[in-house]
Structure formats: structure tokens, C-alpha cells
Design a protein around this motif. Structure first.
Motif, short mmCIF file in Angstrom:
data_model
loop_
_atom_site.label_atom_id
_atom_site.label_comp_id
_atom_site.label_asym_id
_atom_site.label_seq_id
_atom_site.Cartn_x
_atom_site.Cartn_y
_atom_site.Cartn_z
N TRP A 1 33.55 -47.71 78.98
CA TRP A 1 34.31 -48.58 79.89
C TRP A 1 33.49 -48.83 81.15
CZ3 TRP A 1 39.63 -49.74 78.75
CH2 TRP A 1 40.15 -49.07 77.62
N SER A 2 33.52 -50.05 81.64
CA SER A 2 32.86 -50.37 82.91
C SER A 2 33.61 -51.51 83.59
CB SER A 2 31.40 -50.75 82.66
OG SER A 2 31.30 -51.93 81.88
N PRO A 3 33.59 -51.58 84.94
CA PRO A 3 32.94 -50.62 85.84
C PRO A 3 33.70 -49.30 85.88
CG PRO A 3 34.21 -52.21 87.09
CD PRO A 3 34.26 -52.68 85.67
N ALA A 4 32.98 -48.23 86.21
CA ALA A 4 33.60 -46.90 86.21
C ALA A 4 34.47 -46.66 87.44
CB ALA A 4 32.51 -45.83 86.12
N ALA A 5 34.26 -47.43 88.51
CA ALA A 5 35.04 -47.23 89.74
C ALA A 5 36.52 -47.45 89.46
CB ALA A 5 34.55 -48.18 90.82
N VAL B 1 41.84 -44.25 78.99
CA VAL B 1 41.45 -43.94 80.37
C VAL B 1 42.59 -44.35 81.29
CG1 VAL B 1 38.99 -44.23 79.89
CG2 VAL B 1 40.32 -46.17 80.75
N ILE B 2 42.60 -43.78 82.49
CA ILE B 2 43.60 -44.15 83.49
C ILE B 2 42.91 -44.98 84.57
CG2 ILE B 2 45.22 -43.30 85.23
CD1 ILE B 2 45.54 -40.79 83.52
N ALA B 3 43.44 -46.18 84.79
CA ALA B 3 42.86 -47.10 85.78
C ALA B 3 43.72 -47.11 87.04
CB ALA B 3 42.74 -48.50 85.20
N SER B 4 43.06 -46.99 88.19
CA SER B 4 43.73 -47.07 89.49
C SER B 4 42.91 -47.98 90.40
CB SER B 4 43.87 -45.67 90.12
OG SER B 4 44.52 -44.77 89.24
N PRO B 5 42.80 -49.26 90.06
CA PRO B 5 41.96 -50.16 90.88
C PRO B 5 42.63 -50.50 92.20
CG PRO B 5 43.08 -51.41 89.18
CD PRO B 5 43.41 -49.96 88.93
#
Length: 255
Positions: free
Chosen positions: A124-128, A138-142
């Protein structure tokens, strides 16, 4: 021998030219969409078949880009005109068909579980803003709207790519009256703004639990929390404290 019975002898020599000994690229395995160079030597001229998915059908080198497993045959001819053939099989492995979480909207400070399937490993990208850069989930918190790229790879080493976008909606700018103080039995006016709708708690001692301006009549110190919801559905909460001052305890002298 003639009809008269007389004989004589002559000799003829038949020269046998050797066939060319061809050396060709060994069998290979590629992923669908990849190309591979086919090389051959041992003759003077060459002819390749089948002609589909080949860059050329003549010459000692050809670029093959087959969509399915294909066996190519090359015929080589030497300077004496003798020919021989050799074959090579190119095995084509399919690309993974990836399925990922759909693109969607989230509110600022929210997290979302993202999932992928259809391959063996994932990147997965971007990793930030992600809990991990590999794995099926994965858990995303953008903090801002982000488009994630997912590369899935099969056990055969073939990769596919998918993308999903998380649109980050802003929170309402909820404001509320400053901490206030009233006398026991009096009311305090609490006002909130910056959102589309409101929900107050605790609702007891309030004139309304859903207006932007409410009247509070607590009997003891109370902290009221208002949750404002924006047009995009995002919420933000803030609080206000109302202190209740006791009334004076008057005593009178009897007449």
C-alpha cells in the motif's frame, strides 16, 4: 551393360551437407503483458512462427509478447540451403484481479479499515496515515483527501494495481457560550453555532435538546455538551459549564 552384353563403369559422388544445429532461447515464464526476447543462432537465415505477438518473423532475434502460453518454432537455413527447426515455449501467467475497498468519504480524525483481495501479497502507498504498508488489511487515518495505490502480487510473481480514494470531509466549527454562572432558580442561555444541527446533553433542565440556543436551569453545577453536525454528516462536540450560586440564607428577627 549394353544389349550386346558389353559393360563399363562410371562413379558419381553425392555430397551430404550437414543440417544447421540451432541453439535457441530456453523456455521461459512471463506475466501477462510482459515481453521476452527470443534468440537463435547456428544458421544463416531464420523464419519464426506463429507470426502473432512477434516483433518480426525473420532474423536471429525477435521480441515476443504473447497473451497466452505459446510455443514458437524457428526454422534456420544455412548457406548450403539445408534447414532444421527448433521450438521454445513461453508460459504466460495471468495478472491478479484485485478487489479493494471502495472509494468513500470519511470525517477528519476518523479511521477506516481498508481491505484487498485477489493476490498473495499486497503493498500500500503512500504509507503516511496507514497502520501498515503491507498486508490484506490496513487502517487508514488520513488528514487530507488521499488516493491509495495497492499493488497485489501472486505466488507466480505477477502483479496488478488498483487505487481507492478516501475523501476527508472537514468538521463543523462548533462554538458555544463561555462558562457561565447563575443563581439557583435562574436560567442560563446557552448558544451554539457553526453547524447544521445540534444535540445537547444532559437534556434534563434544558428547554430543548436540539436547538442552537437553549435555556438551562440546573440546580447544581452542570457541564453541558453540544454536538454539532455539519451538512456532510461530520460531527464535533464542545462543552460549557454552568455554575449555580446558592441563594442567601436570610434570617429575620421576630416582631
Amino acid at each position: 551393360t549394353s544389349s550386346a552384353g558389353c559393360s563399363s563403369t562410371e562413379t558419381v559422388t553425392v555430397n551430404v551437407d550437414p543440417l544447421p544445429v540451432l541453439s535457441i532461447t530456453p523456455a521461459q515464464v512471463i506475466c501477462n503483458g510482459d515481453s521476452v526476447a527470443l534468440l537463435v543462432n547456428g544458421a544463416s537465415s531464420y523464419s519464426w512462427e506463429p507470426d502473432t505477438s512477434l516483433s518480426t518473423t525473420s532474423g536471429s532475434a525477435a521480441i515476443a509478447k504473447p497473451g497466452v502460453t505459446t510455443t514458437y518454432t524457428v526454422t534456420g537455413t544455412n548457406t548450403t540451403g539445408c534447414s532444421s527447426s527448433a521450438s521454445v515455449t513461453i508460459t504466460v501467467n495471468p495478472l491478479p484481479i484485485l478487489t479493494v475497498s471502495p472509494s468513500q468519504n470519511i470525517c477528519l480524525n476518523e479511521s477506516l479499515n481498508l481491505n484487498a483481495s485477489g493476490a498473495s501479497t499486497y503493498n500500500w502507498s503512500p504509507a503516511a496515515g496507514l497502520s501498515a504498508s503491507t498486508g490484506t488489511s490496513v487502517i487508514a487515518s488520513p488528514s487530507v483527501t488521499t488516493t491509495y495505490t495497492i499493488v497485489g502480487t501472486t505466488v507466480a510473481g505477477c502483479s496488478g494495481v488498483e487505487q481507492l480514494t478516501l475523501t476527508v470531509d472537514s468538521l463543523p466549527q462548533v462554538t458555544v457560550s463561555q462558562d457561565t454562572s447563575i443563581c439557583n432558580g435562574a436560567s442560563a442561555t446557552l448558544a451554539s453555532g457553526g453547524a447544521n444541527s445540534y444535540q445537547w446533553s444532559p437534556a434534563a433542565s434544558l428547554s430543548s435538546a436540539s436547538d442552537s440556543i437553549v435555556s438551562a436551569t440546573p440546580i447544581t453545577m452542570t457541564v453541558y455538551t453540544v454536538t454539532g453536525t455539519g451538512l456532510n454528516g461530520c460531527t464535533l462536540s464542545t462543552s460549557v459549564q454552568v455554575d449555580v450560586r446558592p441563594l442567601p440564607n436570610l434570617q429575620t428577627t421576630p416582631a
